[in-house]
Enzyme design. Structure first.
Site, PDB file in Angstrom:
ATOM      1  N   VAL A 101     -10.397   3.750  40.056  1.00  0.00           N
ATOM      2  CA  VAL A 101     -11.475   3.237  40.897  1.00  0.00           C
ATOM      3  C   VAL A 101     -11.356   3.789  42.312  1.00  0.00           C
ATOM      4  O   VAL A 101     -12.363   4.163  42.924  1.00  0.00           O
ATOM      5  CB  VAL A 101     -11.459   1.689  40.902  1.00  0.00           C
ATOM      6  N   GLU A 102     -10.133   3.871  42.822  1.00  0.00           N
ATOM      7  CA  GLU A 102      -9.947   4.285  44.212  1.00  0.00           C
ATOM      8  C   GLU A 102     -10.243   5.766  44.431  1.00  0.00           C
ATOM      9  O   GLU A 102     -10.960   6.121  45.377  1.00  0.00           O
ATOM     10  CB  GLU A 102      -8.524   3.967  44.675  1.00  0.00           C
ATOM     11  N   THR A 103      -9.679   6.642  43.609  1.00  0.00           N
ATOM     12  CA  THR A 103      -9.747   8.079  43.933  1.00  0.00           C
ATOM     13  C   THR A 103      -9.951   8.984  42.722  1.00  0.00           C
ATOM     14  O   THR A 103      -9.778  10.207  42.835  1.00  0.00           O
ATOM     15  CB  THR A 103      -8.455   8.534  44.652  1.00  0.00           C
TER      16      THR A 103
END
Length: 318
Positions: A101-103
């Site tokens: 989700v983050e990167t």
């Protein structure tokens, strides 16, 4: 550049005194930071009312590209993921969900110079924001943490790039989180949140352990409602903070089944809006709440959980 801003240079002097750093080094580091108008614009409150829609939000993160990248990441780092679970109690699917989700597993770690982003938000946070003063103070504290860390490591503060908020590396840690929770999980003597998947995995697990992740506890359970005794206002009042025992939860009209009825800890009613359609609901546990300590959003937490589950299912199939 912030070298011409009296308040920024006074902050640099105060920081140097508090942290016992060379005042000239701090002044030069902060003085070379540049105001970034894009950073300021991205922090502006939305001009139009935002309609929350879980299905739309979910589709941004649970997609074939992230799932395939997640499967590759899991396979390449399976032993490390298993070691992190053994040491910290955090299962691989949660760690893999966060990084995805983050990167997208390091594909997009941000292109803003961290010093520019932090300085812009510390000294030029958009005044139109309802919490501008509070947020400005927060980013000043993050600059202090960042410069202290860079000085200790002997690295150039302007080399680091990250998000428009100054979050860094595969796990998008803010400087304070980097200092508090990041670990050298590959044992090479340094913490590398960009290039070492082991350090990233261990650091995320360390973060969740610090926020009371409980090994073996589900993140949430299905929930339905008994309309005849439903007290929705009471169920929604604590928001996502787990507050209700199973007995008090069900007494207010929430209906649980199976393992949920034996859950030993507190629960929260988590509401996910679906635009014009009926909302979705789950019974969130303390582990669901722990995920929201990474990002204060039940939508974010559910996206992390569901992406991790999708990746885990694919890994087990193949």
């Amino acid at each position: 550049m912030y070298a011409t801003r009296a308040e920024a240079m006074q902050f640099a002097d105060d920081l140097a005194s508090r942290r016992d750093l060379d005042p000239q080094w701090v002044r030069e580091a902060l003085g070379q930071a540049r105001y970034n108008p894009t950073v300021a614009r991205l922090m502006q409150p939305p001009t139009q009312a935002f309609v929350k829609n879980w299905r739309v939000y979910r589709s941004r993160f649970i997609d074939p590209i992230r799932i395939e990248a997640g499967v590759r990441f899991w396979r390449a780092n399976q032993a490390t993921l298993e070691r992190a679970e053994k040491e910290y109690g955090v299962p691989p699917e949660i760690i893999v969900g966060i990084i995805g989700v983050e990167t997208i597993y390091g594909r997009d770690t941000g292109s803003f110079r961290v010093m520019d982003a932090l300085a812009t938000l510390a000294f030029d946070f958009p005044a139109s924001h309802p919490r501008a003063a509070e947020r400005s103070a927060y980013f000043q504290s993050e600059i202090e943490q960042f410069l202290t860390l860079q000085n200790r490591l002997g690295t150039d503060p302007f080399e680091a790039k990250g998000s428009y908020a100054g979050a860094m590396g595969m796990p998008q840690f803010m400087p304070s989180s980097r200092i508090k929770y990041a670990v050298d999980f590959d044992g090479d003597g340094t913490v590398d949140l960009w290039g070492s998947p082991a350090d990233v995995i261990g650091s995320i697990a360390s973060y969740f352990k610090a926020f009371n992740w409980q090994s073996g506890m589900p993140t949430h359970y299905p929930v339905s409602f008994d309309a005849s005794r439903l007290d929705m206002d009471a169920l929604m009042a604590p928001d996502i903070l787990p507050t209700f025992s199973v007995a008090s939860f069900t007494a207010k009209g929430a209906v649980l089944e199976g393992a949920a009825l034996q859950h030993p800890g507190p629960l929260a009613l988590v509401e996910l809006l679906n635009g014009p359609d009926a909302p979705s609901y789950v019974a969130g546990t303390e582990n669901f709440y722990a995920i929201t300590r990474y990002n204060w959003s039940s939508y974010y937490a559910m996206a992390v959980i569901e992406l991790g589950r999708e990746v885990a299912a694919r890994v087990k199939q193949q």
